[in-house]
Structure formats: structure tokens, C-alpha cells
Enzyme design. Structure first.
Site, PDB file in Angstrom:
ATOM      1  CE1 TYR A  47      -7.687 -36.844 -58.645  1.00 48.06           C
ATOM      2  CE2 TYR A  47      -6.421 -38.838 -59.034  1.00 48.06           C
ATOM      3  CZ  TYR A  47      -6.531 -37.568 -58.493  1.00 48.06           C
ATOM      4  OH  TYR A  47      -5.487 -37.027 -57.817  1.00 48.06           O
ATOM      5  CD  GLU A  49      -8.669 -33.492 -61.485  1.00 51.95           C
ATOM      6  OE1 GLU A  49      -8.451 -34.607 -61.988  1.00 51.95           O
ATOM      7  OE2 GLU A  49      -7.792 -32.627 -61.276  1.00 51.95           O
ATOM      8  CG  ASP A 193     -18.043 -19.092 -42.574  1.00 52.40           C
ATOM      9  OD1 ASP A 193     -18.699 -20.125 -42.324  1.00 52.40           O
ATOM     10  OD2 ASP A 193     -16.807 -19.035 -42.477  1.00 52.40           O
ATOM     11  CB  THR A 219     -17.822 -26.851 -41.976  1.00 53.35           C
ATOM     12  OG1 THR A 219     -18.553 -26.328 -40.870  1.00 53.35           O
ATOM     13  CG2 THR A 219     -16.520 -26.111 -42.114  1.00 53.35           C
ATOM     14  CE  LYS A 222     -16.901 -25.640 -37.518  1.00 55.88           C
ATOM     15  NZ  LYS A 222     -16.443 -25.325 -38.874  1.00 55.88           N
ATOM     16  NE  ARG A 228     -13.057 -33.405 -39.619  1.00 58.95           N
ATOM     17  CZ  ARG A 228     -13.173 -32.456 -38.672  1.00 58.95           C
ATOM     18  NH1 ARG A 228     -12.768 -31.227 -38.909  1.00 58.95           N
ATOM     19  NH2 ARG A 228     -13.679 -32.749 -37.499  1.00 58.95           N
TER      20      ARG A 228
HETATM   21  N1  DSN Z   1     -12.096 -24.723 -36.220  1.00 57.25           N
HETATM   22  C1  DSN Z   1     -13.478 -24.339 -36.299  1.00 57.25           C
HETATM   23  C2  DSN Z   1     -14.060 -24.045 -34.968  1.00 57.25           C
HETATM   24  O1  DSN Z   1     -13.684 -24.708 -34.026  1.00 57.25           O
HETATM   25  O2  DSN Z   1     -14.910 -23.191 -34.852  1.00 57.25           O
HETATM   26  C3  DSN Z   1     -13.678 -23.226 -37.220  1.00 57.25           C
HETATM   27  O3  DSN Z   1     -13.197 -23.612 -38.456  1.00 57.25           O
END
Ligand code: DSN
Length: 411
Positions: A47, A49, A193, A219, A222, A228
Site C-alpha cells: 500500500y 497511498e 487524450d 493509457t 496501447k 495496463r
Molecule cells: N477501449 C479502448 C479502445 O479500444 O480504443 C479505448 O479505451
């Protein structure tokens, strides 16, 4: 190791699935074995925080070392004033970003979901649409690209407090400078984003939003090819607000195992090899798009500048996205059905599929390999006889064997 048999069986099947299909989901990738090890490491036990040097728990010395290292690396790679690595996901990064600078009911202009936006960019049944007052821009009906004059018109009329740029299914370069100019006309903040294109931005393969945007969310799994999760970058003046909006505003304990996996990804991004990888993603996508077009699938916006292609399968092939997704999955090619601009079909049916090159580029595929996959896709969608699909399945399997992944992993 004594993993529960039910879980282990599914895990083995999932490993086999990941190794033996062609992965074209634009938002997925294959992380390194180092990242896998960190995600599943003892760091999950801790933990922590708070933030490095200011935690609510003892024993955070080494956790602090990792998180601080990651924050500094993220700032260096993206030339950002401030970085927060704690968001558990892209959605939570967006939630924290909104919360940092807005009150409930405040006005936001963003891209509509059917034009390529994201659920957290104001979809009515998402927290974003419930909490804030959104107005959407789409894409031009002819070019299928963002019409910046139209964005400006909407912004001047609606006078939002925040503009969101960035998308989940948009294949062309996004002009962040233009968005900043539009935001300045009404004194709005700009949030970008960059989840889909973060890995391209990191290596200069797509223009960076960082100098223009007040807040940038992403994110990490990707094109960035990390564990993740989410991450937020921002200008100095928003650093405190962003940190408090993440913790304690919207999250509790950070997932330090995932953070370590993000930091390892940033180390991998900070190499020449990753630059070659990012450039290859785009070269592959362009070759893929051109051949898919020859096969009768219509690339939205006429093609791609990044890692993804949104394809109309209705106009020339008379299929729905759902049908195309099912046919392709039956031969071992995984895609996702996707709305196309002005789609008449429902989100669970759609008139398009979205494909992307990041995952198979990680496995080593080059332009010629993507051309071959495009031909297989074209053939499968035009001739669904079982003889043809059986033949194509064999070709898909040969490609998977040629580009192995995770051969060292044994469960
Ligand atoms: N789920 C993602 C995508 O496939 O683009 C976006 O968060």
C-alpha cells in the site's frame, strides 16, 4: 506454483490464443516479458497511498524509488512539466483530469463517440456525460476528417471551460496547435487524450500535444506498449490539482506493480529500437490501408497517418461490422466492429471494423506481411465458403508461426 486449475486452464488457452491469432485490435499490444514480470511482482503487496516522499504508509522507500524514476522518465520522454503515473486506467485518468479543473455541470466540447471519440469524452451513460455538460464535434461528411472551422464555430457558440482533443478511432494527424488556438479564443483549457497515439508521440512519429495542452491523459498499454493503466501529464500550474484529483480525489492505493510495469515500458520507449518500432507501426498501417482499399474495404478519411484504420465494410462489401468481425475471427484474425461516421447501424452492429498495426508490428511483421494479411481479409469477406475460409485459416496459422510471441512462457 499451485495456481487454481480452472484459472490455469483458461490462462493456458489464452496464451495459446494470443500466440495463434493475428491481433489487429488497434488498442492492444504484446508487452515485454520484463513488463509481465513486474506486473505480477511482489510490488502488488504494497500500500502506498500518497506520492513519493509523502505517503500514508510506512515502508515505501523502494516504491518511492520506482515511482520517482518513472515520473522523471515520463517528463523527459514527453517534455512535460509534471507526470502522474497512478491512474489505474485511461478512464480514471480522464475522470481525474476533469475533476482537477472543472465543477459538475461545467461545459466541455469533445469529439462524439460515433466520429471516433471515447466513452469518457461525454457519452450520456458514462460518468462524464452524467457529470458535465458536453457539446460534440464530429468529422466532415465528405473528408471524414476533423473540420477545425466547425470545431471553432461550436466552441465560439458554446463557450466551454474545457476542450478535449484526441480519439479512440481517428486515423489522421490531429492538429493540437489548432485546438490550442481555438481554446484561446474563448479562454478554455485544452485537454488532450493521447491514449491511442502516445507511443507514436513519444518518438516524434505524431506531433506532440504537450506544449499546447494544459493536461494530457493517456493509457500506457496501447502504442506505448506498457503495463495496463493510465498516466497524466500537465503544465506546472496544474500539477497539484492533478495529483489531488487522482489521490485522494478519485483513487485510493496506487497499483505499484502496474506502475513498475509502466516505468519499464518508459525505459523501453526511451531507446532507438522503440523509435524504429514506432515508425514501422505507421509504415505498416499505410501499406495495410492501401491493400485493404484494393480489396474493397473503404478506409474512413481515405487512409491513415497513424497506427489504425477504420474501415467501412458496408458500402462495397455489404456486410455489417459485426458480421465482418465474426468472419475474420473464424479464421484467426481478431478485429473489432466499429462505428463509422454517420453510421446507420447500432453500436453492437456497426458498418465498420477498426484495425491497427501495433501488436503485429511488435511480433515483427513488415509492410509485405500486412499486405498479405489484407489479401486474406479481402478474400475472407468476399468468399465465405468453408473451403475458402479453411484455406485462409491455414495461411493465418503460417503467419503466426513465422512471427512467434511469448515462446519462453510456460504455464
Ligand atoms: N477501449 C479502448 C479502445 O479500444 O480504443 C479505448 O479505451
Amino acid at each position: 506454483m499451485n495456481i487454481n486449475k480452472k484459472i490455469l486452464d483458461s490462462l493456458k488457452k489464452e496464451l495459446h490464443r494470443q500466440q495463434n491469432h493475428i491481433e489487429l485490435i488497434a488498442s492492444e499490444n504484446y508487452v515485454s516479458e520484463e513488463i509481465l514480470a513486474l506486473s505480477g511482482s511482489i510490488l502488488t503487496n504494497k500500500y502506498a497511498e500518497g506520492y513519493p516522499g509523502k505517503r500514508y504508509y510506512g515502508g515505501c522507500l523502494y516504491i518511492d524509488e520506482i515511482e520517482t524514476f518513472g515520473i522523471e522518465l515520463a517528463k523527459k520522454i514527453f517534455k512535460a512539466d509534471h507526470a502522474n503515473l497512478q491512474p489505474h486506467s485511461g478512464s480514471q485518468a480522464n475522470e481525474a483530469a476533469y475533476r482537477a479543473v472543472l465543477q459538475s455541470g461545467d461545459k466541455i466540447v469533445s469529439m462524439s463517440l460515433d466520429a471516433g471519440g471515447h466513452l469518457t469524452h461525454g457519452y450520456p451513460i458514462n460518468f462524464s456525460g452524467n457529470t458535465y455538460n458536453f457539446k460534440f464535434y464530429g468529422v466532415d461528411s465528405i473528408t471524414e476528417m476533423i473540420d477545425y472551422e466547425e470545431v471553432e464555430r461550436i466552441v465560439l457558440e458554446f463557450k466551454p471551460k474545457l476542450i478535449v482533443a484526441g480519439a479512440s478511432s481517428y486515423s489522421k494527424i490531429i492538429d493540437f496547435k489548432k485546438f490550442k488556438e481555438i481554446a484561446d479564443k474563448v479562454g478554455a483549457l485544452l485537454m488532450v487524450d493521447m491514449a491511442h497515439i502516445a507511443g507514436l508521440i513519444a518518438k516524434g512519429v505524431h506531433p506532440s500535444p504537450v506544449e499546447y495542452a494544459d493536461i494530457v491523459t493517456t493509457t500506457t498499454h496501447k502504442t506505448l506498449r506498457g503495463a495496463r493503466g493510465g498516466m497524466i501529464l500537465c503544465k506546472k500550474e496544474f500539477a497539484k490539482k492533478i495529483d489531488s484529483a487522482v489521490f485522494p480525489g478519485t483513487q485510493g492505493g496506487p497499483l505499484e506493480n502496474q506502475i513498475a510495469g509502466k516505468v519499464q515500458a518508459l525505459c523501453e520507449v526511451d531507446t532507438k529500437e522503440f523509435e524504429i518500432y514506432a515508425k514501422q507501426i505507421v509504415k505498416n498501417a499505410k501499406a495495410f490501408s492501401e491493400q485493404l482499399q484494393k480489396e474493397g474495404l473503404r478506409p474512413i478519411a481515405g487512409g491513415t497517418d497513424n497506427h489504425l484504420i477504420n474501415l467501412d465494410v458496408k458500402t462495397n462489401l455489404n456486410l455489417t461490422g459485426k458480421q465482418a468481425e465474426i468472419i475474420l475471427e473464424s479464421i484467426g484474425i481478431v478485429t473489432n466492429k466499429n462505428m463509422i461516421p454517420n453510421d446507420k447501424e447500432k453500436p453492437m452492429i456497426t458498418s465498420g471494423i477498426r484495425v491497427g498495426t501495433p501488436a503485429m508490428t511488435t511480433r515483427g511483421m513488415k509492410e509485405d506481411d500486412f499486405i498479405e494479411v489484407a489479401k486474406i481479409i479481402g478474400s475472407a469477406l468476399k468468399n465465405q465458403s468453408s473451403e475458402n475460409l479453411d484455406q485462409l485459416k491455414i495461411r493465418v496459422n503460417q503467419i503466426c508461426q513465422k512471427f512467434p510471441i511469448y515462446n519462453n512462457i510456460k504455464y
